[in-house]
Design a protein around this motif. Structure first.
Motif, PDB file in Angstrom:
ATOM      1  N   ASN A  89      43.923  39.239  41.186  1.00 30.88           N
ATOM      2  CA  ASN A  89      43.663  40.600  40.676  1.00 30.88           C
ATOM      3  C   ASN A  89      42.506  41.291  41.396  1.00 30.88           C
ATOM      4  N   ASN A  90      42.247  40.887  42.630  1.00 29.48           N
ATOM      5  CA  ASN A  90      41.235  41.576  43.449  1.00 29.48           C
ATOM      6  C   ASN A  90      41.522  41.237  44.906  1.00 29.48           C
ATOM      7  N   ASP A  91      40.900  41.968  45.821  1.00 33.73           N
ATOM      8  CA  ASP A  91      41.135  41.654  47.240  1.00 33.73           C
ATOM      9  C   ASP A  91      39.826  41.257  47.928  1.00 33.73           C
TER      10      ASP A  91
ATOM     11  N   ALA B 154      35.468  36.322  41.016  1.00 33.56           N
ATOM     12  CA  ALA B 154      35.698  37.531  40.218  1.00 33.56           C
ATOM     13  C   ALA B 154      36.832  37.288  39.222  1.00 33.56           C
ATOM     14  N   TYR B 155      37.785  36.438  39.609  1.00 30.97           N
ATOM     15  CA  TYR B 155      38.934  36.105  38.756  1.00 30.97           C
ATOM     16  C   TYR B 155      38.503  35.311  37.520  1.00 30.97           C
TER      17      TYR B 155
ATOM     18  N   TYR C  64      31.257  42.360  43.875  1.00 33.21           N
ATOM     19  CA  TYR C  64      31.949  43.512  44.454  1.00 33.21           C
ATOM     20  C   TYR C  64      31.117  44.255  45.478  1.00 33.21           C
TER      21      TYR C  64
END
Lengths: 190, 183
Positions: free
Chosen positions: B7-9, B18-19, B182
């Motif tokens: 759910n992020n790149d 982050a997950y 981020y």
């Protein structure tokens, strides 16, 4: 004799975690969350992952401790006995077999985890978070096994030691005992 | 593409961190204590070098470049110097004590049982303390975890090595604990 001076009544990982309590704190917190936190994998299943990885790394202390914990949680010894010998024929679900295969690959190297073993786990119903946690539990035990054996810590041979340890990690968990470990001086003689 | 939907790149370890913030917190706290805390007789550069070297041995592109760049930043050297250490630390212009600790780290990478009494004696002869030996073993073991986490989930790593060098001063300044994944 361990390579560094550790308290003689604290074998295996316990002496190391007491030697440097500040680095122990996040290791304990990570383990408590991964092995005892909310999860769709049972505590017994997660201990089995720890046991398989430790066995592959030939870390006798960790293998014996986490196999004893898995047995206590599962209420029988047959599953761990068979899984440690051969994942494919172990009496566990297909999903669990696929996750144990991933754990065994992680133990070899992160790069050994192929698209195929991931696809097999997903096909058997493993969720992304179960795969994530399996990879991180397996990786964490690659840390523990190297920590324990890399400093040549003492490995007790008395099975009762591991029964007591399993009882502690099953019923108390992985956080530091509030009273510390001095009371073990009475029960352990190396 | 990573093996699971994160759910992020974000690149490398930042993706799974982050997950799963619950596990990211202790992982980053461990990195902070082992690599950056100044209450340590090994310099930050020494400790990052151990991490970079083990990551190189585990062939983890992301970790060896992040921590190689951190070591380069603290040691005020160039990438060529770090690469030379990875290829043959015994021939590098580093202290004999650091060489003996890197030899221990290399043994830990293979497996705990590869750490022999001879390797430990060698480090003690170079006046490595118990705590320094302990930290070397634990840093090496921790990178055997971090590397497997990063590659075992099939995360992607930017290939331009200069990007890692450019980010190092900010990471050195801000540290690992409470890391904004981020940024």
């Amino acid at each position: 004799m361990p390579y560094i001076t550790l308290e003689s009544h604290l074998p295996g990982i316990t002496g190391l975690l007491e030697y440097r309590k500040d680095s122990a704190q996040p290791i304990r917190e990570l383990t408590q969350f991964l092995l005892r936190g909310p999860s769709s994998l049972s505590e017994g299943e997660r201990e089995l992952i720890a046991s398989i990885v430790s066995s592959g790394n030939e870390c006798r202390f960790c293998t014996t401790a986490h196999t004893a914990a898995a047995n206590m949680l599962l209420g029988e010894n047959e599953t761990s006995d068979k899984a440690l010998k051969d994942i494919a024929t172990a009496p566990v679900s297909d999903k669990m077999k696929a996750l144990l295969v991933i754990a065994a690959k992680v133990r070899e190297s992160g790069k050994s985890v192929t698209n195929e073993v991931i696809a097999a786990a997903k096909a058997a119903g493993a969720t992304d978070i179960e795969i994530h946690d399996t990879v991180l539990i397996a990786a964490l035990f690659c840390l523990y096994n190297r920590y324990v054996d890399g400093l040549d810590t003492f490995t007790p041979t008395d099975p009762q030691y591991y029964e007591n340890l399993a009882d502690r990690i099953v019923h108390h968990g992985y956080t530091r005992l509030p009273e510390g470990y001095d009371h073990l001086k009475k029960t352990i003689s190396s | 593409m990573a093996h699971i939907n994160l759910n992020n790149d974000l690149p490398g370890i930042r993706g799974p961190m982050a997950y799963r913030p619950e596990t990211a917190k202790p992982l980053n706290e461990l990195a902070e204590i082992l690599l950056r805390d100044d209450n340590n007789t090994l310099s930050r550069g020494d400790r990052e070098l151990i991490g970079a070297y083990v990551s190189y041995l585990n062939d983890c592109f992301f970790c060896q470049n992040v921590h190689g760049a951190m070591a380069q930043h603290y040691m005020q050297c160039d990438m060529h110097f770090i690469d030379g250490i990875k290829q043959d630390f015994t021939a590098a212009a580093i202290s004999d004590k650091m060489k003996s600790l890197l030899a221990i780290a290399a043994a830990v990478q293979k497996g705990g049982k590869h750490v022999t009494a001879a390797l430990i004696d060698q480090a003690k002869e170079q006046e490595a303390t118990d705590t320094e030996i302990h930290d070397t073993v634990l840093i090496a073991a921790a990178f055997c975890m971090f590397n497997r986490y990063v590659d075992g989930l099939g995360t992607f790593a930017p290939q331009d090595r200069q990007l890692y060098v450019n980010r190092a001063p900010q990471r050195a300044e801000e540290g690992y604990a409470g890391l904004d994944l981020y940024k």
